[in-house]
Motif scaffolding. Structure first.
Motif, PDB file in Angstrom:
ATOM      1  N   ARG A 166       0.859  -1.191   0.000  1.00 61.57           N
ATOM      2  CA  ARG A 166       0.000   0.000   0.000  1.00 61.57           C
ATOM      3  C   ARG A 166       0.891   1.235   0.000  1.00 61.57           C
ATOM      4  O   ARG A 166       1.838   1.324   0.772  1.00 61.57           O
ATOM      5  CB  ARG A 166      -0.897   0.046   1.252  1.00 61.57           C
ATOM      6  N   GLU A 168       1.344   4.121   1.345  1.00 58.09           N
ATOM      7  CA  GLU A 168       0.966   4.952   2.485  1.00 58.09           C
ATOM      8  C   GLU A 168       2.169   5.771   2.906  1.00 58.09           C
ATOM      9  O   GLU A 168       3.277   5.537   2.454  1.00 58.09           O
ATOM     10  CB  GLU A 168       0.568   4.081   3.674  1.00 58.09           C
ATOM     11  N   ARG A 174       4.098   1.207   9.951  1.00 60.04           N
ATOM     12  CA  ARG A 174       3.354   1.424   8.715  1.00 60.04           C
ATOM     13  C   ARG A 174       4.337   1.457   7.547  1.00 60.04           C
ATOM     14  O   ARG A 174       5.185   2.330   7.468  1.00 60.04           O
ATOM     15  CB  ARG A 174       2.565   2.737   8.803  1.00 60.04           C
TER      16      ARG A 174
END
Ligand code: ATP
Ligand code: MG
Length: 474
Positions: A166, A168, A174
């Motif tokens: 992803r 991000e 993350r």
């Protein structure tokens, strides 16, 4: 000319290195073991899938699909035909701009495509777009349909593990390439025991991993009907409109697009407002209410400790009834290690038969981070035996000894070149070896090998067999 600039892993991706990888392996091994005791089998779907699969399964509107997916070009288009209000523009790839002959032939080709497209738009196949998967539930459902798994005994219980992608903003916990371990139960009845057993399995897994400070939150989001969630969402929207001015820009937008998502907000100044909003538990239909009560009862029977969180929601229509999330300690604001829920409409949405479904996805990176924070990380792996050899004959014996010891499962280091014994012993302790096996002319001649315990420097003489017996007895 050689370009000497160094390469680095792409932002948001990283190398997992030893000794940390030993922890990853231990966690994954635990998942294989625990999940199989609950009757789950492993599925390994591909990492690239048709873009349409995610658009349909996750939803065009979600951040994941709208902004975060990595496109894999199946083949780069030379010329793109764009249409907007009937005007056709042709974009020419940089590399073609300098090669007029090739460009001419390409244009010819596209001119004929254009003609065909004008007379019959459906005659030109849409270009395939492939995506790196941002999650795996869509793939598992696609596989369930593609392989007619509805013909197997139901429900079908599958688990997976592997990288997800992803785009991000990278930060602690993350990443752009991260790893998930997940499981799905497809088909069968919607008995509350299925939801409860899935959660029980998840908590046993975390327990076996030694994860500290886990907290399980659950909720029921009902189902997409006027007398259930849809009615609630309408009510919620009404209430949100009244306080619109006090909300941030994101939440204001979501009043229209997806009011449930407002409940997700982490903004400090919105918390007091959100606390006054209507709660879904008061708006569930009778069946969903009964299902939720039964799930809680089933969890209690299994000794699973939970707390209810009415703000735990999913924004998509096919998500229904049970939703859950697990947080763990040591992770700061990225403290969700697992999210899951029921999605009875998804398989049908992807073109399969009506099929019940529930699943979860564990963020493996965060699970590992939390284990490390609580001191569960393994130390660098040392060697059991370092073989210090000198001389041609001793080398032949050393090779044989290494083979025998490794066969018995010991971690053995055999230096590839001859070292003076002093140097060899130095290396042995640097590698964290427990023993040094000293092989020189004397040892080879007498058949009595010298085993040195590095911690205290003590030595003993042993035959090959006695050495093996001794090491095994430890
Ligand atoms: P978050 O609210 O943390 O962004 P999410 O709702 O996007 O999570 P899911 O799509 O439900 O997460 O994925 C399940 C789990 O995968 C999360 O609980 C989290 O542990 C992990 N996860 C999600 N995105 C990332 C990421 N970019 N890097 C690392 N782990 C992630
Ligand atoms: Mg996210």
């Amino acid at each position: 000319m050689a370009n000497k600039s160094k390469f680095q892993a792409i932002r948001g991706t990283r190398d997992l290195l030893p000794p940390e990888t030993a922890l990853w392996n231990r966690v994954e091994q635990t998942a294989h073991e625990v999940f199989s005791t609950f009757g789950f089998g492993e599925i390994r779907p591909p990492i690239i899938e048709d873009a349409g699969l995610f658009a349909r399964a996750i939803g065009d509107e979600t951040d994941v699909v709208a902004k975060e997916m990595f496109n894999v070009q199946s083949s780069e288009p030379d010329i793109v035909i764009k249409t907007e209000d009937g005007i056709i523009a042709i974009e020419i790839k940089e590399s073609l701009r300098t090669d007029s002959r090739q460009l001419e032939s390409q244009l010819e080709h596209y001119r004929s495509l254009l003609e065909r497209w004008r007379s019959d738009p459906s005659s030109i196949a849409k270009k395939e777009t492939w995506m790196l998967r941002p999650e795996a539930t869509a793939s598992v459902c696609r596989a369930y349909i593609e392989h007619n798994m509805q013909q197997l005994p139901q429900p079908v219980k599958l688990y997976y593990m592997g990288p997800m992608f992803r785009r991000e903003r990278p930060q602690k916990g993350r990443y752009r390439q991260f790893y998930q371990i997940g499981a799905e139960i497809l088909g069968g009845p919607d008995a509350p025991a299925i939801d409860a057993e899935l959660i029980e399995m998840l908590m046993s897994f975390f327990d076996k991993c030694g994860l500290q400070g886990t907290e399980l939150s659950i909720n029921s989001i009902g189902h997409a009907a006027d007398n259930c969630r849809r009615g609630y969402v309408a009510k919620l929207r009404e209430e949100l409109i009244k306080v619109k001015d006090k909300l941030g820009a994101d939440s204001q937008r979501r009043i229209e697009t997806n009011p449930l998502r407002v409940l997700d907000s982490k903004l400090e100044h919105e918390q007091a407002i959100i606390a006054t909003l209507p709660r879904i538990a008061d708006h569930l239909c009778d069946e969903c209410k009964a299902h939720y009560a039964a799930v809680k009862h089933e969890l209690e029977q299994r000794g699973v400790i939970y707390r209810e969180n009415w703000r735990l929601v999913r924004g998509l229509d096919y998500y229904m009834r049970t939703t859950f999330e697990i947080t763990a300690q040591g992770l700061g604001s990225q403290n969700a290690v697992c999210g899951g829920g029921r999605y009875d409409g998804l398989v049908e949405l992807l073109g399969g038969p009506p099929t019940k479904g529930i699943g979860f996805a564990i963020g493996e990176d965060r699970l590992i981070l939390s284990l490390q924070e609580s001191g569960k990380a393994p130390a660098a792996q040392g060697r059991d035996v370092y073989i210090a050899w000198m001389g041609e004959k001793a080398y032949a014996t050393a090779i044989r000894a290494a083979k025998t010891l490794r066969k018995a499962g010991f971690r053995v280091e055999l230096p590839p070149t001859e070292l003076k014994f002093g140097k060899a012993l130095e290396r042995a302790s640097k590698l964290g070896s427990r023993f040094a096996l000293i092989l020189g002319d004397n040892e080879v001649q007498s058949g009595e090998w010298t085993l040195k315990t590095l911690a205290d420097g003590s030595q003993q003489k042993l035959t090959e067999q006695a050495l093996l017996d001794y090491l095994k007895s430890l």
